[in-house]
Design a protein around this motif. Structure first.
Motif, mmCIF file in Angstrom:
data_model
loop_
_atom_site.group_PDB
_atom_site.id
_atom_site.type_symbol
_atom_site.label_atom_id
_atom_site.label_comp_id
_atom_site.label_asym_id
_atom_site.label_seq_id
_atom_site.Cartn_x
_atom_site.Cartn_y
_atom_site.Cartn_z
ATOM 1 N N ARG A 123 0.730 -1.483 -0.043
ATOM 2 C CA ARG A 123 0.064 0.020 -0.145
ATOM 3 C C ARG A 123 0.591 1.214 0.029
ATOM 4 N N THR A 124 2.064 1.079 -0.104
ATOM 5 C CA THR A 124 2.885 2.373 -0.081
ATOM 6 C C THR A 124 2.920 3.157 -1.478
ATOM 7 N N SER A 125 2.933 4.301 -1.442
ATOM 8 C CA SER A 125 2.759 5.135 -2.654
ATOM 9 C C SER A 125 3.868 6.339 -2.404
ATOM 10 N N PRO A 126 4.767 6.601 -3.141
ATOM 11 C CA PRO A 126 5.266 5.453 -4.288
ATOM 12 C C PRO A 126 5.948 4.580 -3.858
ATOM 13 N N LEU A 127 6.102 3.425 -4.650
ATOM 14 C CA LEU A 127 6.515 1.872 -4.478
ATOM 15 C C LEU A 127 7.924 1.891 -3.781
ATOM 16 N N PRO A 128 8.355 0.990 -3.002
ATOM 17 C CA PRO A 128 9.872 1.065 -2.394
ATOM 18 C C PRO A 128 10.721 0.912 -3.801
ATOM 19 N N ASP A 129 11.959 1.075 -3.592
ATOM 20 C CA ASP A 129 12.870 1.083 -4.595
ATOM 21 C C ASP A 129 13.062 -0.444 -4.947
ATOM 22 N N ASP A 130 12.914 -1.268 -4.076
ATOM 23 C CA ASP A 130 13.160 -2.820 -4.203
ATOM 24 C C ASP A 130 12.067 -3.426 -5.011
ATOM 25 N N ALA A 131 10.943 -2.542 -5.257
ATOM 26 C CA ALA A 131 9.738 -3.196 -5.958
ATOM 27 C C ALA A 131 10.155 -3.003 -7.405
ATOM 28 N N PHE A 132 11.421 -2.586 -7.760
ATOM 29 C CA PHE A 132 11.714 -2.226 -9.149
ATOM 30 C C PHE A 132 13.109 -2.871 -9.546
ATOM 31 N N MET A 133 13.299 -3.905 -10.613
ATOM 32 C CA MET A 133 14.352 -4.257 -11.227
ATOM 33 C C MET A 133 15.183 -3.234 -11.552
ATOM 34 N N HIS A 134 16.443 -2.867 -11.247
ATOM 35 C CA HIS A 134 17.143 -1.837 -11.622
ATOM 36 C C HIS A 134 18.816 -2.064 -11.369
ATOM 37 N N ASP A 135 19.615 -1.256 -11.663
ATOM 38 C CA ASP A 135 20.964 -1.368 -11.785
ATOM 39 C C ASP A 135 21.897 -0.128 -11.045
ATOM 40 N N GLY A 136 20.806 0.305 -9.896
ATOM 41 C CA GLY A 136 21.225 1.679 -9.371
ATOM 42 C C GLY A 136 20.851 2.912 -9.970
ATOM 43 N N GLN A 137 20.408 2.838 -11.507
ATOM 44 C CA GLN A 137 19.812 3.844 -12.158
ATOM 45 C C GLN A 137 18.397 3.951 -11.778
ATOM 46 N N ILE A 138 17.903 4.561 -10.793
ATOM 47 C CA ILE A 138 16.438 4.717 -10.359
ATOM 48 C C ILE A 138 16.469 6.018 -9.747
ATOM 49 N N THR A 139 15.133 6.650 -9.988
ATOM 50 C CA THR A 139 14.792 7.765 -9.115
ATOM 51 C C THR A 139 14.354 7.363 -7.922
#
Length: 391
Positions: free
Chosen positions: A209-225
């Motif tokens: 229910r978090t908004s925005p989503l937590p960073d670990d909800a995205f697959m990324h290589d460090g390049q993430i807002t």
């Protein structure tokens, strides 16, 4: 006049008297084979089965001012049904709809769910991944008997294997059946005898229910807002229903995904030069059940992309000509937001601000971290943001 009569799995017996009268006075009735087979002997009109594809037949119906054409459709024809298509083609003054109880209403009644608390998703017109969610509950309209297993496999793949799925078959009819299960179980061993006429009631777990989503909800290589800055950026972007975002230098696509989650009809185009990151964007979009048009490097990949309402630049500001190309593609009244972390990118924004105006701000976030037996503050990279509305 085109008269569209909704009918359920219980056939003529479940129709209101008004609908029965309409079908009995009809001179011709169009519908799918399954719907036409639900009519009884009291309906004498010739029956015309829809061909495949159906749209050309809808566009060429022999509509005459003094003659009515009747169409039978499943449940409520205006709920992801043929009624809306016919109104779009012929106008509301030439189409009359007599709705039956929808499969959504029946499914919610069986589940004990409030309809207004429940999302409705159609796999008849949408791809299976559009029914993936990170929480809440939905009635999912299946395209055929394979839909439950396909969705269960996707939910399991996107860490939603604990989601509860109820498959409701032949709702409202004498052969109605309900089967309950867990997504991971259906993914491995779905029943083979699911009826083509089915809907799914899905409670998505785990419920984030978090908004925005937590960073670990995205697959990324460090390049993430990051989440905190994403919240600030989305507040400034201020998505509105139906608007399209260009996410330039998209990285993980976190801004594009969150934009699409904000309102129904919000769409996004993500521009990213790195192929691996483009794959990550596609995965992240599918994991949240949204559609993101993923393209190559900006500004070359701008050609052919649908025009934006808003542009966000998260990377590539130092690339010569990129900022000007974004401004050139922004419509009058459109909003551009750019975030910068490096000194070189800040210089580009400072110069643009001096030339064009807008609002220049800097944000600094801190995180509490352990320091021995105490807690201290660790600063995150400061972010400079430029926001401008094109005149």
């Amino acid at each position: 006049m085109i008269v569209v009569v909704g009918i359920g799995a219980d056939g003529m017996a479940g129709l209101a008297e008004t609908s029965r009268v309409e079908l009995r006075r009809a001179t011709v009735i169009y519908g799918s084979k399954r719907q036409l087979d639900l009519l009884d002997d009291t309906v004498a009109a010739p029956r015309r089965e829809w061909p495949s594809p159906m749209l050309p037949a809808l566009q060429t119906l022999p509509v005459e001012p003094a003659k009515d054409i009747h169409v039978v459709a499943s449940g409520d024809p205006l709920l992801h049904g043929i009624g809306g298509t016919l109104i779009r083609l012929y106008g509301p003054d030439r189409v009359r709809v007599l709705p039956h109880v929808s499969s959504v209403a029946l499914a919610c009644a069986r589940m004990g769910w409030n309809v207004h608390d429940t999302e409705v998703i159609s796999l008849v017109t949408g791809q299976p991944h559009t029914a993936v969610r990170r929480g809440g509950q939905a009635i999912v309209l299946s395209s055929d008997r394979t839909s439950p297993k396909v969705l269960a496999v996707l939910l399991n793949a996107y860490d939603r294997g604990d989601s509860e799925i109820s498959v409701l078959e032949q709702l409202g009819g004498p052969a109605e059946r309900r089967r309950d299960g867990i997504a991971r179980e259906w993914a491995d061993d779905a029943p083979a005898d699911v009826d083509d006429l089915n809907v799914m009631a899905v409670r998505y777990l785990p419920d984030e229910r978090t908004s925005p989503l937590p960073d670990d909800a995205f697959m990324h290589d460090g390049q993430i807002t990051k989440q905190a800055m994403r919240a600030v950026t989305l507040a400034v972007l201020a998505p509105r229903p139906g608007e399209r975002l260009w996410d330039v230098g998209a990285g993980s696509g976190s801004i594009a995904v969150e934009w699409c989650l904000r309102w129904r009809g919000c769409t996004a185009v993500a521009f990213e030069r790195d192929e691996r990151r483009r794959r990550n964007i596609g995965f992240n979009a599918a994991a949240s059940g949204v559609e993101v048009d993923v393209r190559g490097a900006a500004p070359d990949a701008f050609d052919g992309a649908e025009a934006p309402s808003v542009i966000f630049i998260g990377g590539g500001l130092t690339q010569p000509g990129l900022l000007n190309a974004c401004l050139d593609n922004l419509p009058s009244g459109g909003l551009l937001i750019a975030n910068a972390v490096t000194v070189e990118s800040e210089a580009v924004l400072a110069q643009a601000h001096s030339q064009v105006g807008g609002l220049l701000r800097r944000f600094q976030h801190y995180e509490g971290v352990p320091l021995g037996g105490f807690t201290s503050w660790r600063p995150q990279y400061p972010v400079t943001q430029w926001a401008v509305t094109k005149r």
